[in-house]
Motif scaffolding. Structure first.
Motif, PDB file in Angstrom:
ATOM      1  N   MET A 108      87.041  12.916  27.434  1.00  0.00           N
ATOM      2  CA  MET A 108      85.924  13.106  28.417  1.00  0.00           C
ATOM      3  C   MET A 108      84.838  14.153  27.557  1.00  0.00           C
ATOM      4  SD  MET A 108      85.498  11.132  30.849  1.00  0.00           S
ATOM      5  CE  MET A 108      83.795  12.023  31.728  1.00  0.00           C
ATOM      6  N   LYS A 109      85.466  15.112  27.027  1.00  0.00           N
ATOM      7  CA  LYS A 109      84.416  16.132  26.109  1.00  0.00           C
ATOM      8  C   LYS A 109      83.985  15.530  24.939  1.00  0.00           C
ATOM      9  CE  LYS A 109      87.190  20.428  27.512  1.00  0.00           C
ATOM     10  NZ  LYS A 109      88.126  21.347  26.953  1.00  0.00           N
ATOM     11  N   LEU A 110      84.917  14.628  24.302  1.00  0.00           N
ATOM     12  CA  LEU A 110      84.236  13.736  23.274  1.00  0.00           C
ATOM     13  C   LEU A 110      83.165  12.727  23.609  1.00  0.00           C
ATOM     14  CD1 LEU A 110      87.580  12.826  21.174  1.00  0.00           C
ATOM     15  CD2 LEU A 110      85.802  14.704  20.771  1.00  0.00           C
ATOM     16  N   ILE A 111      83.388  12.084  24.761  1.00  0.00           N
ATOM     17  CA  ILE A 111      82.249  11.216  25.268  1.00  0.00           C
ATOM     18  C   ILE A 111      81.038  11.806  25.453  1.00  0.00           C
ATOM     19  CG2 ILE A 111      81.780   9.780  27.240  1.00  0.00           C
ATOM     20  CD1 ILE A 111      84.706   9.247  27.525  1.00  0.00           C
ATOM     21  N   GLU A 112      81.067  13.125  26.196  1.00  0.00           N
ATOM     22  CA  GLU A 112      79.884  13.969  26.528  1.00  0.00           C
ATOM     23  C   GLU A 112      79.339  14.404  25.239  1.00  0.00           C
ATOM     24  OE1 GLU A 112      80.960  16.935  28.986  1.00  0.00           O
ATOM     25  OE2 GLU A 112      81.566  15.835  30.746  1.00  0.00           O
ATOM     26  N   GLU A 113      80.063  14.621  24.142  1.00  0.00           N
ATOM     27  CA  GLU A 113      79.630  15.295  23.056  1.00  0.00           C
ATOM     28  C   GLU A 113      78.849  14.263  22.080  1.00  0.00           C
ATOM     29  OE1 GLU A 113      80.677  17.931  18.818  1.00  0.00           O
ATOM     30  OE2 GLU A 113      82.252  17.431  20.545  1.00  0.00           O
ATOM     31  N   ILE A 114      79.411  13.127  22.325  1.00  0.00           N
ATOM     32  CA  ILE A 114      78.808  12.021  21.538  1.00  0.00           C
ATOM     33  C   ILE A 114      77.476  11.576  22.076  1.00  0.00           C
ATOM     34  CG2 ILE A 114      78.968   9.468  20.953  1.00  0.00           C
ATOM     35  CD1 ILE A 114      82.120   9.989  20.350  1.00  0.00           C
ATOM     36  N   ALA A 115      77.534  11.511  23.503  1.00  0.00           N
ATOM     37  CA  ALA A 115      76.257  11.237  23.817  1.00  0.00           C
ATOM     38  C   ALA A 115      75.190  12.235  23.943  1.00  0.00           C
ATOM     39  CB  ALA A 115      76.385  11.192  25.708  1.00  0.00           C
ATOM     40  N   GLU A 116      75.532  13.424  23.904  1.00  0.00           N
ATOM     41  CA  GLU A 116      74.495  14.641  23.634  1.00  0.00           C
ATOM     42  C   GLU A 116      73.987  14.600  22.255  1.00  0.00           C
ATOM     43  OE1 GLU A 116      76.323  18.257  24.390  1.00  0.00           O
ATOM     44  OE2 GLU A 116      76.541  17.921  26.605  1.00  0.00           O
ATOM     45  N   ARG A 117      74.865  14.314  21.076  1.00  0.00           N
ATOM     46  CA  ARG A 117      74.517  14.343  19.717  1.00  0.00           C
ATOM     47  C   ARG A 117      73.645  13.113  19.807  1.00  0.00           C
ATOM     48  NH1 ARG A 117      76.168  18.772  17.330  1.00  0.00           N
ATOM     49  NH2 ARG A 117      78.035  19.755  18.205  1.00  0.00           N
ATOM     50  N   THR A 118      73.845  11.846  19.951  1.00  0.00           N
ATOM     51  CA  THR A 118      73.231  10.843  19.859  1.00  0.00           C
ATOM     52  C   THR A 118      71.869  10.737  20.364  1.00  0.00           C
ATOM     53  OG1 THR A 118      74.342   9.586  21.452  1.00  0.00           O
ATOM     54  CG2 THR A 118      75.240   9.110  19.552  1.00  0.00           C
ATOM     55  N   GLU A 119      71.954  11.343  21.377  1.00  0.00           N
ATOM     56  CA  GLU A 119      70.537  11.576  22.233  1.00  0.00           C
ATOM     57  C   GLU A 119      69.808  12.519  21.483  1.00  0.00           C
ATOM     58  OE1 GLU A 119      68.895  12.662  26.722  1.00  0.00           O
ATOM     59  OE2 GLU A 119      70.682  13.638  26.131  1.00  0.00           O
ATOM     60  N   LYS A 120      70.223  13.408  20.710  1.00  0.00           N
ATOM     61  CA  LYS A 120      69.547  14.523  19.997  1.00  0.00           C
ATOM     62  C   LYS A 120      69.101  13.801  18.656  1.00  0.00           C
ATOM     63  CE  LYS A 120      71.429  18.845  21.633  1.00  0.00           C
ATOM     64  NZ  LYS A 120      72.453  19.945  21.003  1.00  0.00           N
ATOM     65  N   ILE A 121      69.941  12.825  18.372  1.00  0.00           N
ATOM     66  CA  ILE A 121      69.437  12.200  16.938  1.00  0.00           C
ATOM     67  C   ILE A 121      68.364  11.200  17.169  1.00  0.00           C
ATOM     68  CG2 ILE A 121      70.224  10.571  15.211  1.00  0.00           C
ATOM     69  CD1 ILE A 121      73.056  11.736  15.452  1.00  0.00           C
ATOM     70  N   GLU A 122      68.367  10.623  18.340  1.00  0.00           N
ATOM     71  CA  GLU A 122      67.364   9.549  18.745  1.00  0.00           C
ATOM     72  C   GLU A 122      66.187  10.232  18.912  1.00  0.00           C
ATOM     73  OE1 GLU A 122      68.971   7.743  22.013  1.00  0.00           O
ATOM     74  OE2 GLU A 122      69.768   5.857  20.948  1.00  0.00           O
ATOM     75  N   GLN A 123      65.950  11.512  19.557  1.00  0.00           N
ATOM     76  CA  GLN A 123      64.901  12.319  19.621  1.00  0.00           C
ATOM     77  C   GLN A 123      64.337  12.883  18.362  1.00  0.00           C
ATOM     78  OE1 GLN A 123      62.846  12.700  22.597  1.00  0.00           O
ATOM     79  NE2 GLN A 123      61.833  13.516  20.912  1.00  0.00           N
ATOM     80  N   LEU A 124      65.294  13.207  17.533  1.00  0.00           N
ATOM     81  CA  LEU A 124      64.917  13.739  16.382  1.00  0.00           C
ATOM     82  C   LEU A 124      64.060  12.919  15.397  1.00  0.00           C
ATOM     83  CD1 LEU A 124      67.778  16.239  15.737  1.00  0.00           C
ATOM     84  CD2 LEU A 124      65.316  16.981  15.900  1.00  0.00           C
ATOM     85  N   VAL A 125      64.877  11.470  15.379  1.00  0.00           N
ATOM     86  CA  VAL A 125      64.391  10.650  14.575  1.00  0.00           C
ATOM     87  C   VAL A 125      62.881  10.299  14.934  1.00  0.00           C
ATOM     88  CG1 VAL A 125      64.699   8.014  13.974  1.00  0.00           C
ATOM     89  CG2 VAL A 125      66.610   9.442  13.962  1.00  0.00           C
ATOM     90  N   GLU A 126      62.710  10.179  16.132  1.00  0.00           N
ATOM     91  CA  GLU A 126      61.413   9.699  16.762  1.00  0.00           C
ATOM     92  C   GLU A 126      60.469  10.950  16.397  1.00  0.00           C
ATOM     93  OE1 GLU A 126      59.386   9.406  21.142  1.00  0.00           O
ATOM     94  OE2 GLU A 126      61.267   8.812  21.007  1.00  0.00           O
ATOM     95  N   ASP A 127      60.809  12.104  16.374  1.00  0.00           N
ATOM     96  CA  ASP A 127      59.906  13.343  16.068  1.00  0.00           C
ATOM     97  C   ASP A 127      59.642  13.396  14.488  1.00  0.00           C
ATOM     98  OD1 ASP A 127      60.160  14.169  18.624  1.00  0.00           O
ATOM     99  OD2 ASP A 127      61.883  15.717  18.254  1.00  0.00           O
ATOM    100  N   LEU A 128      60.845  13.018  13.762  1.00  0.00           N
ATOM    101  CA  LEU A 128      60.554  12.790  12.397  1.00  0.00           C
ATOM    102  C   LEU A 128      59.512  11.694  11.995  1.00  0.00           C
ATOM    103  CD1 LEU A 128      61.529  13.266   9.472  1.00  0.00           C
ATOM    104  CD2 LEU A 128      63.455  11.483   9.804  1.00  0.00           C
ATOM    105  N   THR A 129      59.620  10.541  12.760  1.00  0.00           N
ATOM    106  CA  THR A 129      58.655   9.546  12.537  1.00  0.00           C
ATOM    107  C   THR A 129      57.200  10.024  12.628  1.00  0.00           C
ATOM    108  OG1 THR A 129      60.582   7.727  13.094  1.00  0.00           O
ATOM    109  CG2 THR A 129      58.068   7.116  12.951  1.00  0.00           C
ATOM    110  N   GLU A 130      57.166  10.587  13.863  1.00  0.00           N
ATOM    111  CA  GLU A 130      55.856  10.991  14.270  1.00  0.00           C
ATOM    112  C   GLU A 130      55.183  12.062  13.369  1.00  0.00           C
ATOM    113  OE1 GLU A 130      52.393  11.372  16.203  1.00  0.00           O
ATOM    114  OE2 GLU A 130      53.621   9.821  16.410  1.00  0.00           O
ATOM    115  N   ALA A 131      56.074  12.914  12.834  1.00  0.00           N
ATOM    116  CA  ALA A 131      55.732  13.900  11.790  1.00  0.00           C
ATOM    117  C   ALA A 131      55.197  13.222  10.584  1.00  0.00           C
ATOM    118  CB  ALA A 131      56.882  15.070  11.558  1.00  0.00           C
TER     119      ALA A 131
END
Length: 730
Positions: free
Chosen positions: A651-674
């Motif tokens: 469950m901890k791994l599931i949550e960590e994966i969810a959090e990190r993939t969410e951050k990556i998606e947002q960061l990629v979006e921010d990177l593209t916008e930059a």
């Protein structure tokens, strides 16, 4: 597991066997220069009067007599045809950091329906490549395509495969340099003349001063299969992600260790082909990081050394593929371990056999030694920001400042003995340093300096510009760059310093000061002036950054901002006074540097975004789905309390994966916008700064998230070869 792509790639890579490379039966001295039209070939294939004129051009800098061009071309063609050559090319060094060539066949119509082998002096001396298709910084418009490549007779013609390669400069139709060789030749001429003039204070027989360069080429080798399975390596030359291996270089067992058999076979093949092309390779060894190695030649005349390094880098890539490897020349292909540099060992020598940066055995010779040391320090001090700009790039920026390479602050290490000597000169009165005692001759109160000064002091690996006994080692250039960039700036700065020195000494002599006394007075002033550039301490410390700023040295770390030093008033004045480059050429080169920086980071950002969204997140969510199924299955098998306890880790791994993939998606979006915002900036200088300030930080943040995912996602699902596989050749 067996069907996993990564494991298949790793298995195939480790199955490759080293090719059996056998050296020619002759000794290296017998096949050295086999594919080079050197002086020995010239003597055999050229008429005596033509040969004599060519030697005068090569050895004495005489102007090339165009009237002999046809005879030289005819001799070259005859030799080349005997070597199986069918084509020729003008081989030049545009501002891409690589080399360029366009191959033409030795054929013309014979007027009778057939063909003849033809190669004229006109074709040898000059060609017309498309100047608008190479980086030119606005010197040439797209519709203004004309540019010229012109033969450099001081660098020997050579044969690669079936092609005769003719080293040339590359200039615009309007005369501006579009390459590295043209301004390098100008810088070498300027420093040679200035050094000769100063030498004549000490020697009557000096008619020529030569610049020497001995480069040390560091590089990584990676199995070709693993390389091909890493799109980031393939597209950018470095890993944009990857958690460091549990074992890397911390055991210090790779440096100078036994070279792996497959690597030895590659090195042997490379050395044979290098020697056949007259590249005087001498040293090979393991470097600090796993899979990192070094090759170094005997020093040569600077222009020839630069050509040989450019040729070697091309040759390395070709030979490596033959052995199932790929060569990585990027300054920082792997995070967490040492990157690769290209130390430039630089010195001046006179045609009477004297190394000008080497101590002598008499007071007069040691005064010459001190003169050239101090004026080198003056050049480095006055133009420390420019010298940093000359070696800075988007790739080298990853290496500089780490605990593996010099800091991004130019300073010079001299060692205890030489430092004490300069301090003695600085603190003594001029009349205390000099006196004449009749027939006893001149006496100078400068302590005798042993020949082996290098053994009287330790080395300082944190110094970007260190004195090493009879030369200076410029340690800051990166492994992938053209050495000419640093050599242009350094030699032009040295020419300016020596010219200024001579003008001031001559002025004192004209006012009645005895020559040696005048030299000492000027040296004393210069020792005081350039004192801030001398630093023998730890260049990695934070204290040094603060101290360097107090001394007025450049401490800037932003690559696009550092490039601005090319357009400092002092830089423009120096380049123009030495006739190395004019303001228009400098402005154009900066445009190219900023544009290359933007494009390099832009490509990396695109590749990273693609890998993050199309490789990393799908793999991570696939593993997450497996974990979810496992948790759900436990609920069907165990009681609710026991299932929750047993599945708590998942469950901890599931949550960590969810959090990190969410951050990556947002960061990629921010990177593209930059990137979008930066790309709308019309001024290339400001766009480069925006890429440095806004795009690069997003890339670092994305990498941190991906590297954490690599540690928790099941190994068998991770598609990209990991550091532990990339870094250890078997």
């Amino acid at each position: 597991m067996a069907n996993n792509l990564r494991f298949q790639v790793v298995e195939e890579a480790f199955k490759k066997h080293a090719l059996d490379v056998k050296a020619p039966s002759e000794r290296p001295s017998e096949y050295f220069g086999k594919y080079v039209f050197n002086k020995e070939k010239m003597y055999r294939y050229l008429p005596k009067n033509v040969y004599d004129k060519m030697i005068d051009v090569i050895d004495n800098g005489a102007s090339l007599d165009r009237s002999i061009a046809d005879a030289v071309a005819d001799g070259m063609k005859k030799w080349a045809l005997e070597m199986g050559v069918t084509h020729y090319t003008h081989w030049f060094q545009p501002l891409t950091e690589g080399t360029a060539e366009k191959h033409d066949a030795f054929v013309e119509h014979d007027g009778k329906g057939g063909m003849i082998e033809k190669f004229s002096g006109k074709l040898l001396v000059q060609q017309e490549p498309d100047a608008s298709s190479f980086p030119n910084g606005g010197i040439r418009n797209t519709f203004e395509a004309r540019g010229y490549s012109a033969w450099d007779p001081t660098s020997p013609v050579f044969v690669i495969d079936d092609t005769l390669c003719i080293p040339t400069i590359f200039i615009a139709y309007t005369g501006e340099a579009l390459d590295y060789k043209a301004p390098l030749l100008r810088a070498l001429h300027a420093v040679g003349k200035a050094a000769k003039d100063v030498c004549q204070y000490f020697y009557d027989d000096v008619t020529k001063v030569q610049v020497n360069l001995g480069w040390e080429q560091e590089y990584f080798l990676v199995d070709e299969g693993l390389y091909s399975a890493r799109p980031d390596l393939l597209m950018t030359g470095r890993t944009l992600m990857g958690h460091e291996s549990a074992k890397n270089q911390q055991m210090d067992d790779h440096y100078f260790g036994t070279i792996p058999d497959r690597v030895v076979a590659f090195m042997k093949d490379l050395e044979i082909q290098s020697l056949e092309l007259a590249i005087p390779v001498k040293t090979r060894h393991n470097e600090v990081a796993p899979n990192q190695f070094e090759l170094a030649p005997i020093f040569e005349e600077c222009n020839l050394a630069v050509d040989h390094n450019m040729l070697l880098m091309s040759l390395m890539k070709k030979v490596a593929r033959k052995h199932g490897f790929r060569v990585l020349l990027h300054e920082k292909p792997f995070d967490g371990i040492n990157g690769s540099g290209k130390h430039n060992n630089w010195s001046l020598s006179a045609d009477n056999g004297v190394l000008l940066h080497a101590p002598g055995k008499t007071p007069e010779e040691n005064l010459r030694f001190v003169t050239f040391i101090v004026e080198t320090l003056m050049a480095v001090y006055k133009h420390n920001g420019l010298l940093k700009a000359s070696i800075m790039s988007a790739t080298n920026a990853h290496r500089l400042g780490g605990n593996e390479a010099p800091p991004a602050i130019i300073s010079s290490f001299l060692g205890t003995q030489l430092t004490e000597l300069l301090t003695h000169i600085e603190e003594s009165e001029a009349n205390e340093l000099f006196n004449l005692k009749g027939k006893q001759g001149m006496q100078i109160d400068i302590p005798q300096i042993p020949d082996l000064i290098v053994d009287n002091t330790d080395r300082n690996r944190t110094s970007p510009f260190a004195f090493t006994g009879n030369r200076f080692e410029f340690r800051a250039p990166g492994s992938s760059v053209n050495c000419a960039s640093a050599m242009i700036a350094l030699n032009a700065a040295m020419a300016e310093a020596l010219t200024s020195f001579k003008e001031r000494v001559d002025a004192k002599i004209a006012n009645g000061t005895e020559k040696i006394h005048a030299i000492l007075e000027v040296l004393k002033d210069d020792v005081k002036t350039c004192k801030p550039i001398r630093f023998d301490g730890n260049g990695y410390s934070e204290e040094w950054v603060k101290e360097a700023a107090k001394r007025g040295l450049d401490v800037e770390k932003s690559c696009p901002v550092i490039f601005e030093h090319y357009l400092d008033d002092s830089s423009i004045k120096m380049f123009e006074s030495t006739k190395v480059m004019n303001k228009k050429e400098l402005e154009a080169r900066n445009e190219v540097k900023w544009e290359m920086y933007v494009k390099t980071v832009q490509i990396e950002a695109r590749v990273l975004g693609d890998l993050a969204m199309n490789h990393i997140i799908p793999v991570a969510t696939h593993y997450q789905s497996q974990l979810i199924k496992n948790v759900q299955g436990m609920k069907d098998v165990f009681t609710k309390e026991r299932a929750e306890r047993l599945s708590s880790r998942n469950m901890k791994l599931i949550e960590e994966i969810a959090e990190r993939t969410e951050k990556i998606e947002q960061l990629v979006e921010d990177l593209t916008e930059a990137r979008r915002v930066a790309n709308r900036i019309e001024d290339i200088h400001q766009r480069a700064i925006a890429y440095h300030d806004t795009v690069c930080p997003h890339m670092e943040a994305i990498r941190k998230q991906i590297d954490k995912l690599e540690l928790i996602v099941e190994d068998g699902l991770w598609t990209l070869p990991k550091y532990r596989e990339l870094l250890f050749i078997r």
